[in-house]
Design an enzyme around this catalytic site. Sequence first.
Site, PDB file in Angstrom:
ATOM      1  CB  SER A  69      -0.969  -0.052   1.191  1.00 57.78           C
ATOM      2  OG  SER A  69      -2.073   0.780   0.995  1.00 57.78           O
ATOM      3  CG  ASP A 169      -1.323  17.129  14.364  1.00 58.39           C
ATOM      4  OD1 ASP A 169      -2.545  16.882  14.336  1.00 58.39           O
ATOM      5  OD2 ASP A 169      -0.753  17.604  15.347  1.00 58.39           O
ATOM      6  CG  HIS A 228      -5.599  -3.029   1.110  1.00 57.51           C
ATOM      7  ND1 HIS A 228      -4.902  -2.742  -0.058  1.00 57.51           N
ATOM      8  CD2 HIS A 228      -5.127  -2.140   2.043  1.00 57.51           C
ATOM      9  CE1 HIS A 228      -4.070  -1.738   0.162  1.00 57.51           C
ATOM     10  NE2 HIS A 228      -4.184  -1.370   1.417  1.00 57.51           N
TER      11      HIS A 228
END
Length: 258
Positions: A69, A169, A228
Amino acid sequence: MHGLMGSASNWSSISKVLAKTGRKIIRLDARNHGDSPHCEDMSYEAMSYDVLKVMDNMKIEKACLMGHSMGGKAFMTTALLHPERVSSLIVVDVSPAPSPGAKYFPSYLQCMLKISSQLTELKGVQLSKARAMVVEALKEVEEHLGVRQFLAANLVLVDGKLKWRVNLDAIINDYQELASFPQFDTKYEGPTLFVGGERSQYISPSTTPDIMNLFPNAVIEHIPQAGHWVHSDNPSQFLECVLKFLKAEANRLSSENV
């Protein structure tokens, strides 16, 4: 390299099997993940720089890179920017295109951010219990238990305080870039294997032109009974596919050196 919100431990079992082939196996924590440092830049170019830095520090001239991924996108970027450092490439259930999972992750990230503000209230709570509470809280955005446990594994205890191991963040700020893929006018012509899950949409007929344009020597395989997380859903057939590719690469290199 692992995928978004994962860590090097995701490759633990597979690495042990691959190491039996005599290869040196190095599992990486991507920046802002696992035990790697936190920093603002979460671009694939920055992750590629990290990969080369590790290789330089370990005096590795060339390596076969295998990434799942996000890790697959980071390694595709490395191969396209620095093909001379990549002997071969294995990309696990991702394409050089926008990712189908992009629509789900923002809600996960926002929920984890909301949980962050409540962590101080859990002072003194055992990590296992705190993770179980996070798994329950994530029900708000994800029904599958396995996905919630995967995300909750990022909760760690440091100096008696609960915190997220990932840099939420930075991931939130660069999420759109992470979900897409940089534009390249170069190609990587080395041996390349794309391994997808049969039940996943990350490597599909619609992404084949993107793959073949950038990686003209790519072979595309799909593993049955896998989504996945191919390498954990069907590890035996995933390993069979990867080992066959690595053996062919070893034979090629050996014939070139004769």
